[in-house]
Write a protein that holds these residues in place. Structure first.
Motif, PDB file in Angstrom:
ATOM      1  N   ASP A 118      38.349  45.898  31.708  1.00  0.00           N
ATOM      2  CA  ASP A 118      38.300  44.720  31.981  1.00  0.00           C
ATOM      3  C   ASP A 118      39.243  44.352  32.871  1.00  0.00           C
ATOM      4  O   ASP A 118      39.267  43.590  33.885  1.00  0.00           O
ATOM      5  N   SER A 119      40.598  45.115  32.662  1.00  0.00           N
ATOM      6  CA  SER A 119      41.848  44.933  33.510  1.00  0.00           C
ATOM      7  C   SER A 119      41.506  45.270  34.969  1.00  0.00           C
ATOM      8  O   SER A 119      41.840  44.590  35.726  1.00  0.00           O
ATOM      9  N   LEU A 120      40.937  46.430  34.804  1.00  0.00           N
ATOM     10  CA  LEU A 120      40.698  47.024  36.554  1.00  0.00           C
ATOM     11  C   LEU A 120      39.490  46.420  36.900  1.00  0.00           C
ATOM     12  O   LEU A 120      39.787  46.015  38.333  1.00  0.00           O
ATOM     13  N   ASN A 121      38.593  45.716  36.312  1.00  0.00           N
ATOM     14  CA  ASN A 121      37.517  44.718  36.986  1.00  0.00           C
ATOM     15  C   ASN A 121      38.104  43.713  37.539  1.00  0.00           C
ATOM     16  O   ASN A 121      37.747  43.211  38.696  1.00  0.00           O
ATOM     17  N   SER A 122      39.040  43.068  36.696  1.00  0.00           N
ATOM     18  CA  SER A 122      39.783  41.701  37.222  1.00  0.00           C
ATOM     19  C   SER A 122      40.622  41.968  38.488  1.00  0.00           C
ATOM     20  O   SER A 122      40.722  41.280  39.221  1.00  0.00           O
ATOM     21  N   VAL A 123      41.199  43.092  38.393  1.00  0.00           N
ATOM     22  CA  VAL A 123      42.230  43.480  39.535  1.00  0.00           C
ATOM     23  C   VAL A 123      41.343  43.686  40.546  1.00  0.00           C
ATOM     24  O   VAL A 123      41.588  43.215  41.959  1.00  0.00           O
ATOM     25  N   GLU A 124      40.101  44.301  40.512  1.00  0.00           N
ATOM     26  CA  GLU A 124      39.405  44.639  41.848  1.00  0.00           C
ATOM     27  C   GLU A 124      38.504  43.242  42.136  1.00  0.00           C
ATOM     28  O   GLU A 124      38.584  42.973  43.487  1.00  0.00           O
ATOM     29  N   THR A 125      38.230  42.278  41.245  1.00  0.00           N
ATOM     30  CA  THR A 125      37.648  41.183  41.567  1.00  0.00           C
ATOM     31  C   THR A 125      38.851  40.283  42.355  1.00  0.00           C
ATOM     32  O   THR A 125      38.453  39.893  43.383  1.00  0.00           O
ATOM     33  N   SER A 126      40.152  40.456  41.778  1.00  0.00           N
ATOM     34  CA  SER A 126      41.134  39.817  42.478  1.00  0.00           C
ATOM     35  C   SER A 126      41.410  40.221  43.881  1.00  0.00           C
ATOM     36  O   SER A 126      41.479  39.346  44.968  1.00  0.00           O
ATOM     37  N   HIS A 127      41.231  41.537  44.062  1.00  0.00           N
ATOM     38  CA  HIS A 127      41.459  42.107  45.292  1.00  0.00           C
ATOM     39  C   HIS A 127      40.169  41.677  46.423  1.00  0.00           C
ATOM     40  O   HIS A 127      40.437  41.173  47.439  1.00  0.00           O
ATOM     41  N   GLN A 128      39.016  41.651  45.798  1.00  0.00           N
ATOM     42  CA  GLN A 128      37.904  41.291  46.508  1.00  0.00           C
ATOM     43  C   GLN A 128      37.814  39.782  47.143  1.00  0.00           C
ATOM     44  O   GLN A 128      37.801  39.328  48.280  1.00  0.00           O
ATOM     45  N   LEU A 129      38.448  39.104  46.061  1.00  0.00           N
ATOM     46  CA  LEU A 129      38.655  37.448  46.415  1.00  0.00           C
ATOM     47  C   LEU A 129      39.527  37.269  47.437  1.00  0.00           C
ATOM     48  O   LEU A 129      39.604  36.437  48.103  1.00  0.00           O
ATOM     49  N   ASN A 130      40.723  37.936  47.261  1.00  0.00           N
ATOM     50  CA  ASN A 130      41.934  37.922  48.233  1.00  0.00           C
ATOM     51  C   ASN A 130      41.417  38.395  49.520  1.00  0.00           C
ATOM     52  O   ASN A 130      41.707  37.702  50.477  1.00  0.00           O
ATOM     53  N   GLU A 131      40.675  39.496  49.637  1.00  0.00           N
ATOM     54  CA  GLU A 131      39.847  39.818  50.877  1.00  0.00           C
ATOM     55  C   GLU A 131      38.986  38.836  51.468  1.00  0.00           C
ATOM     56  O   GLU A 131      39.088  38.569  52.931  1.00  0.00           O
ATOM     57  N   LEU A 132      38.334  38.440  50.561  1.00  0.00           N
ATOM     58  CA  LEU A 132      37.461  37.463  51.232  1.00  0.00           C
ATOM     59  C   LEU A 132      38.205  36.329  51.673  1.00  0.00           C
ATOM     60  O   LEU A 132      37.472  35.654  52.625  1.00  0.00           O
ATOM     61  N   ASN A 133      39.109  35.638  50.828  1.00  0.00           N
ATOM     62  CA  ASN A 133      39.867  34.521  51.397  1.00  0.00           C
ATOM     63  C   ASN A 133      40.651  34.646  52.805  1.00  0.00           C
ATOM     64  O   ASN A 133      40.733  33.966  53.655  1.00  0.00           O
ATOM     65  N   THR A 134      40.984  36.279  52.924  1.00  0.00           N
ATOM     66  CA  THR A 134      41.615  36.405  54.268  1.00  0.00           C
ATOM     67  C   THR A 134      40.544  36.426  55.256  1.00  0.00           C
ATOM     68  O   THR A 134      40.836  35.837  56.513  1.00  0.00           O
TER      69      THR A 134
END
Length: 194
Positions: free
Chosen positions: A101-117
């Motif tokens: 779950d932690s890795l998935n949330s970190v990965e999701t957070s990275h993806q959201l940051n990338e999409l935001n960028t």
């Protein structure tokens, strides 16, 4: 070779990289230990597989490789299930869930940051395009206004010339009209006075 059932040959093939990476970087050793653990699992030496994974766990922890640790938990749970120790396997399954779950949330957070960028970059590009379009529109408007002004000035000059010519004609016509009248008027006045 282990997947094909050629276990003696697989062990010989694994011994070579193990010897080569004995004193090398932890990263090289982790990959070799993963293969060795799989070999031990396939040949049924579950305790050796768990010991190999324990060594691999320490290296992955040192490297900060959470994905490697997740793989170790998954492999250990499979090894323990094959060994007939489901209670111990359940412990690894329980450890896996929060980490996953932690890795998935970190990965999701990275993806959201990338999409935001990407969104912000696209937004800046759009603003730049819009500014360029506004600049072009302003230039076109200025050019049209300048052209209209030139047309107005040229038209005013042409009318002024035309009006001057008409004024001169009117003046000439007036002079022509007034001169016979003046002479006729002066004759009449002269006759009345006499």
């Amino acid at each position: 070779e282990a997947g094909l059932g050629h276990y003696p040959q697989a062990k010989q093939m694994l011994d070579k990289p193990l010897a080569l990476c004995e004193n090398s970087s932890p990263l090289a050793r982790v990959g070799t230990l993963a293969s060795l653990s799989l070999y031990y699992k396939e040949v049924g030496e579950y305790d050796k597989a768990l010991a190999t994974n324990k060594e691999r766990y320490e290296l992955d922890k040192y490297l900060g490789n959470d994905y490697g640790i997740l793989d170790i938990y998954d492999q250990n749970s499979e090894i323990l299930m094959k060994a007939g120790r489901p209670a111990e396997a359940a412990v690894y399954y329980r450890k896996m869930l929060p980490l996953k779950d932690s890795l998935n949330s970190v990965e999701t957070s990275h993806q959201l940051n990338e999409l935001n960028t990407i969104y912000k970059v696209d937004q800046l590009k759009q603003e730049k395009r819009l500014t360029s379009y506004k600049l072009y529109a302003a230039l076109i408007c200025c050019t049209l206004l300048a052209a209209i002004l030139v047309i107005i000035v040229l038209n005013a000059r042409a009318r002024r010339k035309k009006n001057k010519v008409l004024y001169e004609r009117i003046q000439d016509n007036r002079k022509e009209y007034e001169s016979p009248m003046v002479s006729e008027f002066s004759l009449r006045e002269g006759q009345q006075m006499s």
